[in-house]
Design a protein around this motif. Structure first.
Motif, mmCIF file in Angstrom:
data_model
loop_
_atom_site.group_PDB
_atom_site.id
_atom_site.type_symbol
_atom_site.label_atom_id
_atom_site.label_comp_id
_atom_site.label_asym_id
_atom_site.label_seq_id
_atom_site.Cartn_x
_atom_site.Cartn_y
_atom_site.Cartn_z
ATOM 1 N N ASN A 133 42.833 24.326 6.914
ATOM 2 C CA ASN A 133 43.230 23.219 6.036
ATOM 3 C C ASN A 133 42.371 23.132 4.771
ATOM 4 N N GLY A 134 41.688 24.228 4.431
ATOM 5 C CA GLY A 134 40.870 24.254 3.219
ATOM 6 C C GLY A 134 39.412 24.515 3.544
ATOM 7 N N VAL A 135 38.549 24.240 2.592
ATOM 8 C CA VAL A 135 37.107 24.487 2.759
ATOM 9 C C VAL A 135 36.442 23.258 3.367
ATOM 10 N N ARG A 136 35.680 23.487 4.425
ATOM 11 C CA ARG A 136 34.890 22.410 5.027
ATOM 12 C C ARG A 136 33.483 22.457 4.451
ATOM 13 N N ARG A 137 33.008 21.305 4.027
ATOM 14 C CA ARG A 137 31.675 21.227 3.418
ATOM 15 C C ARG A 137 30.785 20.295 4.225
ATOM 16 N N SER A 138 29.545 20.718 4.414
ATOM 17 C CA SER A 138 28.601 19.888 5.161
ATOM 18 C C SER A 138 27.183 20.140 4.673
ATOM 19 N N ILE A 139 26.321 19.173 4.922
ATOM 20 C CA ILE A 139 24.884 19.322 4.737
ATOM 21 C C ILE A 139 24.265 19.217 6.114
ATOM 22 N N GLN A 140 23.440 20.196 6.465
ATOM 23 C CA GLN A 140 22.894 20.273 7.816
ATOM 24 C C GLN A 140 21.372 20.359 7.742
ATOM 25 N N VAL A 141 20.707 19.481 8.493
ATOM 26 C CA VAL A 141 19.251 19.391 8.466
ATOM 27 C C VAL A 141 18.692 19.727 9.841
ATOM 28 N N PHE A 142 17.595 20.495 9.859
ATOM 29 C CA PHE A 142 17.017 20.982 11.109
ATOM 30 C C PHE A 142 15.514 20.717 11.169
ATOM 31 N N HIS A 176 29.128 15.502 7.006
ATOM 32 C CA HIS A 176 30.376 16.244 6.809
ATOM 33 C C HIS A 176 31.237 15.527 5.769
ATOM 34 N N LEU A 177 31.645 16.267 4.742
ATOM 35 C CA LEU A 177 32.521 15.689 3.735
ATOM 36 C C LEU A 177 33.927 15.514 4.301
ATOM 37 N N ARG A 178 34.627 14.533 3.747
ATOM 38 C CA ARG A 178 35.983 14.212 4.164
ATOM 39 C C ARG A 178 36.924 14.353 2.969
ATOM 40 N N ALA A 179 38.214 14.199 3.229
ATOM 41 C CA ALA A 179 39.199 14.281 2.142
ATOM 42 C C ALA A 179 38.948 13.215 1.087
ATOM 43 N N ARG A 210 17.691 5.506 11.235
ATOM 44 C CA ARG A 210 16.243 5.576 11.082
ATOM 45 C C ARG A 210 15.875 7.051 11.075
ATOM 46 N N MET A 211 15.139 7.466 10.046
ATOM 47 C CA MET A 211 14.797 8.876 9.898
ATOM 48 C C MET A 211 13.279 9.040 9.914
ATOM 49 N N PHE A 212 12.814 10.111 10.551
ATOM 50 C CA PHE A 212 11.387 10.387 10.673
ATOM 51 C C PHE A 212 11.091 11.675 9.898
ATOM 52 N N PRO A 213 10.583 11.534 8.666
ATOM 53 C CA PRO A 213 10.519 12.647 7.716
ATOM 54 C C PRO A 213 9.776 13.884 8.207
ATOM 55 N N SER A 214 8.799 13.730 9.097
ATOM 56 C CA SER A 214 8.025 14.888 9.536
ATOM 57 C C SER A 214 8.876 15.909 10.288
ATOM 58 N N HIS A 215 10.062 15.505 10.724
ATOM 59 C CA HIS A 215 10.953 16.413 11.461
ATOM 60 C C HIS A 215 12.087 16.972 10.584
ATOM 61 N N TRP A 216 12.170 16.542 9.334
ATOM 62 C CA TRP A 216 13.207 17.050 8.437
ATOM 63 C C TRP A 216 12.617 18.250 7.695
ATOM 64 N N ILE A 217 12.791 19.440 8.274
ATOM 65 C CA ILE A 217 12.080 20.624 7.792
ATOM 66 C C ILE A 217 12.954 21.531 6.919
ATOM 67 N N THR A 218 14.164 21.824 7.376
ATOM 68 C CA THR A 218 15.040 22.770 6.677
ATOM 69 C C THR A 218 16.420 22.155 6.506
ATOM 70 N N ALA A 219 17.007 22.354 5.316
ATOM 71 C CA ALA A 219 18.347 21.807 5.059
ATOM 72 C C ALA A 219 19.211 22.859 4.371
ATOM 73 N N PHE A 220 20.510 22.770 4.623
ATOM 74 C CA PHE A 220 21.467 23.705 4.025
ATOM 75 C C PHE A 220 22.723 22.962 3.592
ATOM 76 N N ALA A 221 23.302 23.406 2.498
ATOM 77 C CA ALA A 221 24.669 23.035 2.134
ATOM 78 C C ALA A 221 25.559 24.170 2.612
ATOM 79 N N VAL A 222 26.588 23.841 3.392
ATOM 80 C CA VAL A 222 27.405 24.865 4.043
ATOM 81 C C VAL A 222 28.869 24.676 3.665
ATOM 82 N N GLU A 223 29.516 25.760 3.256
ATOM 83 C CA GLU A 223 30.952 25.775 2.987
ATOM 84 C C GLU A 223 31.599 26.789 3.926
ATOM 85 N N THR A 224 32.590 26.334 4.666
ATOM 86 C CA THR A 224 33.257 27.185 5.653
ATOM 87 C C THR A 224 34.761 27.137 5.432
#
Length: 354
Positions: free
Chosen positions: A124-133, A144-147, A106-120
């Protein structure tokens, strides 16, 4: 007397700190620097991070194309992780949802303010994630993406959702404090009478709001059999008895912007220091037992029978997690769950301890 300006490190300075502390968790490093986690991630824009639009109606249809990923939601004391696909998204002005066998949110849109796609970069390779704040820069939800994820869709998602603003600094709002327990002794009889008339658990929040109370304030006032205070040690006892029992539960973990739910049984429980951990394939929970200050067994009447839950709170009155018994077309674990809850030790009063 002139006001003293608060000086935050620049994006370059933050990136230097990240490089010097590669093994420090983002949350811990952000705390060390006096920043929010979102500001720490924003500092990496152009260096492995891209700011995205945080609009749920744009984001969630794109998430489906990633295929199997890991969905993570947390608060200060508990983390839940589920592996699955972001399928069956339902939009809503005040609350949206994803509902399928693996990912139930269950998501409450008024709190989904900032998002990022992150590659680290990792060993074992590049870790990819989408992070919302949220507005304060605290994490609302992470993907978090998986193999097994569809990496071919990643670049398309980032291109489609790329935000016009790509600064490596981010302004955040002050963090809102946890609401302290609110009750009104003058209304306790009304609370009990209206509680007894409930036909759905969702009516509870409307009831407490009408009476100008909140969840914990109501529990402290209403008394047994509607709410029974448990010993803090009951939480670990409950988890140990659930592990490998086959009893199916609904395990809710959330924050202001997102609630993530596991439906089913679990097998593997492993303590590590102050953490108690559920470590099943596709389902993990990491719980700080030492953060639990209050535990309540709660009984809410519904048209389908009593909904009995165990709910835990931190020292400030913040909700850490809730567990209910689960009923599906295949199985009904509510009887076994209700018996387990009834057997958990009550909180002993000072008079009893004397």
């Amino acid at each position: 007397m002139a006001e003293t300006e608060i000086s935050f490190p620049s994006g370059a300075e933050i990136r230097a700190e990240i490089a010097e502390s590669p093994n420090l968790r983002s949350r811990d490093l952000a705390h060390k620097l006096g920043l929010s986690e979102a500001q720490l991630v924003a500092a990496q824009v152009g260096h492995g991070a891209v700011r995205l639009q945080a609009d749920l109606d744009l984001l969630f249809p794109q998430l489906t194309g990633l295929g199997e990923v890991m969905a993570l939601t947390r608060n200060e004391s508990c983390v839940i992780e589920k592996v699955g696909v972001y399928d069956n998204y339902h939009s809503g002005k005040h609350a949206s949802m994803v509902l399928n066998d693996a990912i139930d949110m269950r998501m409450f849109p008024s709190h989904w303010i900032t998002a990022f796609a992150v590659e680290t970069a990792a060993d074992n390779g590049v870790r990819r994630s989408i992070q919302v704040f949220d507005a304060a820069g605290d994490a609302v939800h992470k993907i978090h993406l998986r193999a097994t994820s569809n990496l071919g869709h990643w670049d398309n998602l980032v291109a489609e959702l790329r935000h016009a603003e790509q600064s490596d600094t981010l302004e955040v709002a002050p963090r809102q404090p946890t609401e302290t327990p609110k009750g009104d002794p003058a209304k306790v009889d009304i609370l009990r009478a209206e509680w007894a008339k409930m036909t759905d658990t969702h009516q509870f929040m409307r009831l407490t709001s009408k009476l100008k109370m909140n969840r914990l304030g109501a529990y402290r006032m209403v008394g047994a059999p509607m709410a029974r205070a448990l010993d803090v040690a009951a939480v670990n006892q409950m988890l140990e008895r659930l592990a490998g029992s086959g009893v199916e539960i609904m395990f809710f973990v959330g924050n202001r912007g997102c609630i993530e739910i596991h439906g089913g049984a679990f097998e593997t429980l492993k303590p590590m220091g102050p953490w108690q951990n559920i470590l099943d394939p596709g389902f993990n929970v990491h719980l700080r037992l030492d953060h639990i200050a209050e535990v309540w067994a709660v009984n809410k009447p519904t048209q389908r029978g009593d909904a009995i839950s165990v709910e835990t709170f931190d020292k400030d009155g913040g909700l850490i997690f809730q567990i209910f018994g689960r009923k599906t077309e295949e199985a009904d674990s509510r009887g076994a769950w209700n018996d387990l809850v009834a057997s958990l030790p009550a909180l002993r009063t000072e008079q009893e301890l004397a």
